[in-house]
Design a protein around this motif. Structure first.
Motif, PDB file in Angstrom:
ATOM      1  N   ILE A  63       0.863  -1.181   0.000  1.00  0.00           N
ATOM      2  CA  ILE A  63       0.000   0.000   0.000  1.00  0.00           C
ATOM      3  C   ILE A  63       0.898   1.230   0.000  1.00  0.00           C
ATOM      4  O   ILE A  63       1.850   1.307   0.784  1.00  0.00           O
ATOM      5  CB  ILE A  63      -0.922   0.026   1.237  1.00  0.00           C
ATOM      6  N   SER A  64       0.591   2.169  -0.875  1.00  0.00           N
ATOM      7  CA  SER A  64       1.335   3.434  -0.882  1.00  0.00           C
ATOM      8  C   SER A  64       0.394   4.561  -1.246  1.00  0.00           C
ATOM      9  O   SER A  64      -0.691   4.332  -1.774  1.00  0.00           O
ATOM     10  CB  SER A  64       2.487   3.388  -1.898  1.00  0.00           C
ATOM     11  N   TRP A  65       0.810   5.764  -0.940  1.00  0.00           N
ATOM     12  CA  TRP A  65       0.075   6.939  -1.390  1.00  0.00           C
ATOM     13  C   TRP A  65       1.044   8.080  -1.656  1.00  0.00           C
ATOM     14  O   TRP A  65       2.151   8.116  -1.125  1.00  0.00           O
ATOM     15  CB  TRP A  65      -1.037   7.361  -0.436  1.00  0.00           C
ATOM     16  N   TRP A  66       0.612   8.995  -2.508  1.00  0.00           N
ATOM     17  CA  TRP A  66       1.352  10.206  -2.857  1.00  0.00           C
ATOM     18  C   TRP A  66       0.390  11.376  -2.770  1.00  0.00           C
ATOM     19  O   TRP A  66      -0.698  11.326  -3.341  1.00  0.00           O
ATOM     20  CB  TRP A  66       1.901  10.118  -4.285  1.00  0.00           C
ATOM     21  N   LEU A  67       0.782  12.424  -2.065  1.00  0.00           N
ATOM     22  CA  LEU A  67      -0.012  13.648  -2.028  1.00  0.00           C
ATOM     23  C   LEU A  67       0.685  14.674  -2.913  1.00  0.00           C
ATOM     24  O   LEU A  67       1.851  15.012  -2.694  1.00  0.00           O
ATOM     25  CB  LEU A  67      -0.153  14.182  -0.598  1.00  0.00           C
ATOM     26  N   LEU A  68      -0.042  15.139  -3.920  1.00  0.00           N
ATOM     27  CA  LEU A  68       0.486  16.110  -4.873  1.00  0.00           C
ATOM     28  C   LEU A  68      -0.364  17.365  -4.813  1.00  0.00           C
ATOM     29  O   LEU A  68      -1.546  17.304  -4.476  1.00  0.00           O
ATOM     30  CB  LEU A  68       0.426  15.537  -6.294  1.00  0.00           C
ATOM     31  N   TYR A  69       0.238  18.490  -5.124  1.00  0.00           N
ATOM     32  CA  TYR A  69      -0.553  19.710  -5.254  1.00  0.00           C
ATOM     33  C   TYR A  69      -0.264  20.327  -6.607  1.00  0.00           C
ATOM     34  O   TYR A  69       0.833  20.226  -7.138  1.00  0.00           O
ATOM     35  CB  TYR A  69      -0.341  20.697  -4.104  1.00  0.00           C
ATOM     36  N   THR A  70      -1.293  20.941  -7.163  1.00  0.00           N
ATOM     37  CA  THR A  70      -1.228  21.457  -8.517  1.00  0.00           C
ATOM     38  C   THR A  70      -0.716  22.883  -8.517  1.00  0.00           C
ATOM     39  O   THR A  70      -1.193  23.723  -7.757  1.00  0.00           O
ATOM     40  CB  THR A  70      -2.633  21.412  -9.154  1.00  0.00           C
ATOM     41  N   ASN A  71       0.259  23.127  -9.376  1.00  0.00           N
ATOM     42  CA  ASN A  71       0.750  24.486  -9.587  1.00  0.00           C
ATOM     43  C   ASN A  71      -0.115  25.170 -10.637  1.00  0.00           C
ATOM     44  O   ASN A  71      -0.655  24.524 -11.525  1.00  0.00           O
ATOM     45  CB  ASN A  71       2.199  24.464 -10.083  1.00  0.00           C
ATOM     46  N   SER A  72      -0.217  26.477 -10.550  1.00  0.00           N
ATOM     47  CA  SER A  72      -0.970  27.226 -11.546  1.00  0.00           C
ATOM     48  C   SER A  72      -0.211  27.206 -12.876  1.00  0.00           C
ATOM     49  O   SER A  72       1.016  27.195 -12.918  1.00  0.00           O
ATOM     50  CB  SER A  72      -1.178  28.652 -11.052  1.00  0.00           C
ATOM     51  N   PHE A  73      -0.965  27.216 -13.967  1.00  0.00           N
ATOM     52  CA  PHE A  73      -0.365  27.237 -15.303  1.00  0.00           C
ATOM     53  C   PHE A  73       0.563  28.445 -15.454  1.00  0.00           C
ATOM     54  O   PHE A  73       1.655  28.343 -15.989  1.00  0.00           O
ATOM     55  CB  PHE A  73      -1.476  27.264 -16.359  1.00  0.00           C
ATOM     56  N   TRP A  74       0.112  29.598 -14.941  1.00  0.00           N
ATOM     57  CA  TRP A  74       0.916  30.819 -15.093  1.00  0.00           C
ATOM     58  C   TRP A  74       2.188  30.755 -14.254  1.00  0.00           C
ATOM     59  O   TRP A  74       3.225  31.282 -14.642  1.00  0.00           O
ATOM     60  CB  TRP A  74       0.085  32.059 -14.761  1.00  0.00           C
ATOM     61  N   LYS A  75       2.127  30.111 -13.098  1.00  0.00           N
ATOM     62  CA  LYS A  75       3.332  29.953 -12.288  1.00  0.00           C
ATOM     63  C   LYS A  75       4.378  29.138 -13.049  1.00  0.00           C
ATOM     64  O   LYS A  75       5.566  29.465 -13.042  1.00  0.00           O
ATOM     65  CB  LYS A  75       3.002  29.266 -10.961  1.00  0.00           C
ATOM     66  N   ILE A  76       3.929  28.114 -13.743  1.00  0.00           N
ATOM     67  CA  ILE A  76       4.850  27.285 -14.518  1.00  0.00           C
ATOM     68  C   ILE A  76       5.462  28.090 -15.657  1.00  0.00           C
ATOM     69  O   ILE A  76       6.673  28.065 -15.871  1.00  0.00           O
ATOM     70  CB  ILE A  76       4.127  26.042 -15.070  1.00  0.00           C
ATOM     71  N   ILE A  77       4.620  28.840 -16.379  1.00  0.00           N
ATOM     72  CA  ILE A  77       5.112  29.653 -17.501  1.00  0.00           C
ATOM     73  C   ILE A  77       6.126  30.677 -17.008  1.00  0.00           C
ATOM     74  O   ILE A  77       7.206  30.828 -17.577  1.00  0.00           O
ATOM     75  CB  ILE A  77       3.934  30.360 -18.225  1.00  0.00           C
ATOM     76  N   ILE A  78       5.786  31.397 -15.930  1.00  0.00           N
ATOM     77  CA  ILE A  78       6.684  32.430 -15.399  1.00  0.00           C
ATOM     78  C   ILE A  78       7.991  31.811 -14.917  1.00  0.00           C
ATOM     79  O   ILE A  78       9.077  32.348 -15.138  1.00  0.00           O
ATOM     80  CB  ILE A  78       5.993  33.224 -14.272  1.00  0.00           C
ATOM     81  N   SER A  79       7.900  30.643 -14.276  1.00  0.00           N
ATOM     82  CA  SER A  79       9.124  30.018 -13.747  1.00  0.00           C
ATOM     83  C   SER A  79      10.071  29.571 -14.846  1.00  0.00           C
ATOM     84  O   SER A  79      11.259  29.353 -14.599  1.00  0.00           O
ATOM     85  CB  SER A  79       8.767  28.828 -12.848  1.00  0.00           C
ATOM     86  N   LYS A  80       9.604  29.466 -16.101  1.00  0.00           N
ATOM     87  CA  LYS A  80      10.446  29.051 -17.233  1.00  0.00           C
ATOM     88  C   LYS A  80      11.248  30.219 -17.815  1.00  0.00           C
ATOM     89  O   LYS A  80      12.099  30.003 -18.672  1.00  0.00           O
ATOM     90  CB  LYS A  80       9.592  28.416 -18.338  1.00  0.00           C
ATOM     91  N   ILE A  81      10.988  31.450 -17.358  1.00  0.00           N
ATOM     92  CA  ILE A  81      11.752  32.602 -17.847  1.00  0.00           C
ATOM     93  C   ILE A  81      13.199  32.432 -17.381  1.00  0.00           C
ATOM     94  O   ILE A  81      13.452  32.235 -16.193  1.00  0.00           O
ATOM     95  CB  ILE A  81      11.172  33.933 -17.306  1.00  0.00           C
ATOM     96  N   PRO A  82      14.151  32.504 -18.314  1.00  0.00           N
ATOM     97  CA  PRO A  82      15.557  32.294 -17.926  1.00  0.00           C
ATOM     98  C   PRO A  82      16.027  33.286 -16.850  1.00  0.00           C
ATOM     99  O   PRO A  82      15.652  34.449 -16.858  1.00  0.00           O
ATOM    100  CB  PRO A  82      16.334  32.513 -19.226  1.00  0.00           C
ATOM    101  N   PHE A  83      16.825  32.788 -15.951  1.00  0.00           N
ATOM    102  CA  PHE A  83      17.508  33.524 -14.883  1.00  0.00           C
ATOM    103  C   PHE A  83      16.609  34.020 -13.755  1.00  0.00           C
ATOM    104  O   PHE A  83      16.901  33.806 -12.601  1.00  0.00           O
ATOM    105  CB  PHE A  83      18.334  34.699 -15.445  1.00  0.00           C
TER     106      PHE A  83
END
Length: 194
Positions: free
Chosen positions: A112-132
């Motif tokens: 038996i196992s479980w994983w708790l995940l939380y969803t990041n916002s789409f915009w947070k992902i896009i912004i975090s991809k900006i170099p530097f």
């Protein structure tokens, strides 16, 4: 006739490229769309139990606590890539949190196992991809707050208590040793990274 073949080949190439780009973007965002909050697992030796029966009992237990807006369903999750076999998990979702529970036969035991995940916002992902500076900007615009950490902890505690209760019920029914307190403790990811 040649025109039909030409258009079919031309649009076929566009379709293939579209599918390749879709798969690439899906893979890129699915990896960063969810962050792992915590996980837990145990193996009950010399124990044979049906995963579907385990999921049925667990769904009943999860629903018995009166948490509103929780959604519980069985999902198929690939063991590897797109073409790999899939395994059935029980998924409980609440707000931006996803709790995936696995119950499976393993050797002569039940895992038996479980994983708790939380969803990041789409915009947070896009912004975090900006170099530097993207990571820094994303942390400032989408900070980890006490509310976020408390909500994840509440959901984790509620779901873990439900999993442990079902384990205790099914092992007691068959006369198997109960889990120790150390066996019941989840593993937390660095939830306070800011």
């Amino acid at each position: 006739m040649n025109d039909v073949i030409y258009y079919f080949l031309q649009y076929g190439v566009y379709c293939v490229w579209g599918i390749i780009i879709f798969i690439f973007l899906k893979q890129l965002f699915s990896e960063s769309l969810k962050d792992h909050h915590s996980n837990w697992n145990t193996l009950i030796d010399n124990f044979d139990y049906s995963p579907k029966e385990f999921y049925g009992r667990l769904k009943t237990e999860l629903e018995s606590h009166g948490v509103s807006n929780i959604r519980i369903r069985q999902v198929h999750i690939n063991e590897g890539g797109v073409m790999s076999h899939s395994r059935i998990y029980l998924r409980a979702t609440w707000k931006g949190y996803q709790y995936d529970i696995c119950g499976a036969k393993f050797g002569d035991g039940f895992f038996i196992s479980w994983w708790l995940l939380y969803t990041n916002s789409f915009w947070k992902i896009i912004i975090s991809k900006i170099p530097f500076i993207g990571g820094w900007i994303a942390k400032k615009l989408y900070p980890v707050t006490y509310y976020t950490v408390d909500s994840a902890s509440m959901f984790m505690t509620y779901a873990q208590a439900s999993v442990v209760k079902v384990i205790e019920d099914i092992t007691k029914d068959k006369g198997v040793r109960a889990l120790s307190e150390a066996d019941k403790k989840p593993v937390l990811n660095d939830i306070f990274k800011r």
